[in-house]
Design an enzyme around this catalytic site. Structure first.
Site, short mmCIF file in Angstrom:
data_model
loop_
_atom_site.label_atom_id
_atom_site.label_comp_id
_atom_site.label_asym_id
_atom_site.label_seq_id
_atom_site.Cartn_x
_atom_site.Cartn_y
_atom_site.Cartn_z
N SER A 232 0.82 -1.21 0.00
CA SER A 232 0.00 0.00 0.00
C SER A 232 0.85 1.27 0.00
O SER A 232 0.33 2.36 0.19
CB SER A 232 -0.91 0.00 1.24
OG SER A 232 -0.12 -0.17 2.39
N THR B 275 -0.98 3.54 4.89
CA THR B 275 -0.03 4.61 4.56
C THR B 275 1.09 4.55 5.57
O THR B 275 0.82 4.22 6.73
CB THR B 275 -0.75 5.97 4.72
OG1 THR B 275 -1.76 6.06 3.72
CG2 THR B 275 0.18 7.15 4.62
N THR C 1 1.96 7.01 0.36
CA THR C 1 1.01 5.91 0.16
C THR C 1 0.73 5.69 -1.32
O THR C 1 0.94 6.59 -2.14
CB THR C 1 -0.33 6.26 0.87
OG1 THR C 1 -1.18 5.11 0.87
CG2 THR C 1 -1.07 7.39 0.18
N ARG D 142 -8.32 9.83 -8.18
CA ARG D 142 -8.69 10.00 -6.77
C ARG D 142 -7.45 10.37 -5.95
O ARG D 142 -6.39 9.76 -6.06
CB ARG D 142 -9.30 8.70 -6.25
CG ARG D 142 -9.74 8.75 -4.76
CD ARG D 142 -8.66 8.25 -3.83
NE ARG D 142 -9.12 8.17 -2.43
CZ ARG D 142 -8.32 7.90 -1.41
NH1 ARG D 142 -7.04 7.69 -1.60
NH2 ARG D 142 -8.79 7.85 -0.19
N GLY E 193 -6.31 11.05 -1.91
CA GLY E 193 -6.74 10.90 -0.51
C GLY E 193 -6.17 12.02 0.36
O GLY E 193 -5.76 13.08 -0.12
N THR F 233 -3.78 7.86 8.91
CA THR F 233 -3.87 6.76 7.96
C THR F 233 -5.30 6.24 8.01
O THR F 233 -6.01 6.45 8.99
CB THR F 233 -2.84 5.65 8.27
OG1 THR F 233 -3.04 4.57 7.34
CG2 THR F 233 -3.00 5.10 9.68
N GLY F 234 -5.71 5.57 6.95
CA GLY F 234 -7.08 5.07 6.88
C GLY F 234 -7.81 5.70 5.72
O GLY F 234 -7.19 6.33 4.87
N1 ASP Z 1 -5.09 7.48 3.81
C1 ASP Z 1 -4.80 6.71 2.62
C2 ASP Z 1 -5.71 7.19 1.51
O1 ASP Z 1 -6.87 7.45 1.75
C3 ASP Z 1 -4.97 5.24 2.80
C4 ASP Z 1 -4.57 4.69 4.16
O2 ASP Z 1 -3.79 5.26 4.88
O3 ASP Z 1 -5.07 3.62 4.54
O4 ASP Z 1 -5.27 7.23 0.39
#
Ligand code: ASP
Length: 299
Positions: free
Chosen positions: A49, A154, A172, A182, A184, A205-206
């Site tokens: 990722s 991330t 990320t 897209r 993030g 993260t997320g």
């Molecule tokens: N925050 C990242 C995104 O939305 C993904 C992640 O950290 O899980 O691209």
């Protein structure tokens, strides 16, 4: 002399901390150490990722987002939707140092990287191509972001150096199978990362859409500026993510936050689906910790 501290998201954050912590102890600046740590994760094809080996978007392209921020001066730089360049966080740093801008995207970001001497590279590995083919979504335009636990993550690295300065990096490949174009939270200053020596550093993260909705990292740093501890500030941000989900009539997505104060205290909190682990280097040792999970409050 300040006792150095470094924290980084997820179990693979250990790779970042193992690289950054010795550097901090040798006197390397917070930003340089955080960047070296993030780069080690970008280079690791087992981390699917971030960087090389990241799972591709819905049309099979690995598209990278990253940013860096220096707590001394609020200097910052970012790239979004960067393709075929292995070290997006390094490119973000060049944006910070060599241009009057903060964020470059897509083809322009790649052009800038090439002008700055970064080589073109394939970011696919046999494993990432196979994983993409196996799980490829059926619908061309998914209506809900694919925020399942296996579909993103991330590396966000926050560091405090011996001179007492803070620095941070966030990098990320974003949500797997995301729509082309897209972006993030990760390359957005104030969302995926915010660093200010006078208040603290925070990173996220997320599912980025939920982090952007509350301007997560800036919110946490401003809570620290107002006197909250890093832990309290992270918990407040998670509560805000939860409350926002309740208002929208959805379950809270997987979201987690880390924070570091200028005096070396740290905090971490996550929504329940995130089950968030992070790596910490401090006081001569490196350890893995689990963040406090916070669910939505009953109405
Ligand atoms: N925050 C990242 C995104 O939305 C993904 C992640 O950290 O899980 O691209």
């Amino acid at each position: 002399m300040t006792e150095p501290v470094v924290i980084a998201t997820w179990p693979f954050g250990k790779i970042a901390v193992e690289t950054a912590y010795p550097l901090l102890n040798q006197g390397t600046s917070a930003l340089d150490a955080a960047l070296a740590g993030a780069k080690a994760v970008e280079d690791d094809p087992r981390v699917d990722s971030v960087g090389f080996g990241g799972i591709a978007n819905s049309i099979g392209t690995v598209s990278l987002d990253a940013c860096v921020m220096d707590g001394r001066t609020l200097a910052c730089g970012a790239v979004a939707g960067l393709e075929n360049i292995r070290h997006p966080a390094d490119v973000a740093r060049k944006v910070m140092e060599k241009t009057p801008h903060v964020l470059l995207v897509g083809e322009g970001a790649r052009w800038f990287a090439l002008q700055s001497g970064f080589p073109l590279a394939s970011l696919h590995t046999p494993e990432s191509v196979a994983a993409w083919a196996r799980r490829q979504p059926k619908e061309a335009i998914p209506t809900v972001p694919r925020g399942g636990p296996d579909n993103h993550d991330t590396v966000t690295v926050l560091a405090l150096d011996q001179k007492g300065h803070l620095g941070g990096v966030c990098t990320t490949s974003g949500l797997a199978f995301k729509l082309p174009g897209r972006v993030g939270d990760s390359p957005l200053i104030g969302h995926g990362l915010y660093v200010d020596d006078t208040a603290g550093a925070a990173g996220a993260t997320g599912v980025g859409e939920e982090i952007i909705r509350i301007a997560g990292s800036f919110y946490i740093v401003e809570q620290m500026r107002a006197g909250k501890s890093p832990q309290e500030a992270c918990e407040l941000a998670v509560k805000r993510v939860n409350a926002t989900a309740v208002r929208r009539g959805v379950h809270p997505a997987s979201v987690a936050f880390l924070a570091l104060s200028p005096d070396g205290r740290f905090g971490a909190a996550c929504t329940i689906p995130a089950k968030f682990q992070f790596a910490l280097g401090r006081a001569g040792k490196i350890e893995m910790l689990t963040a406090k999970s916070i669910g939505p409050e009953a109405p």
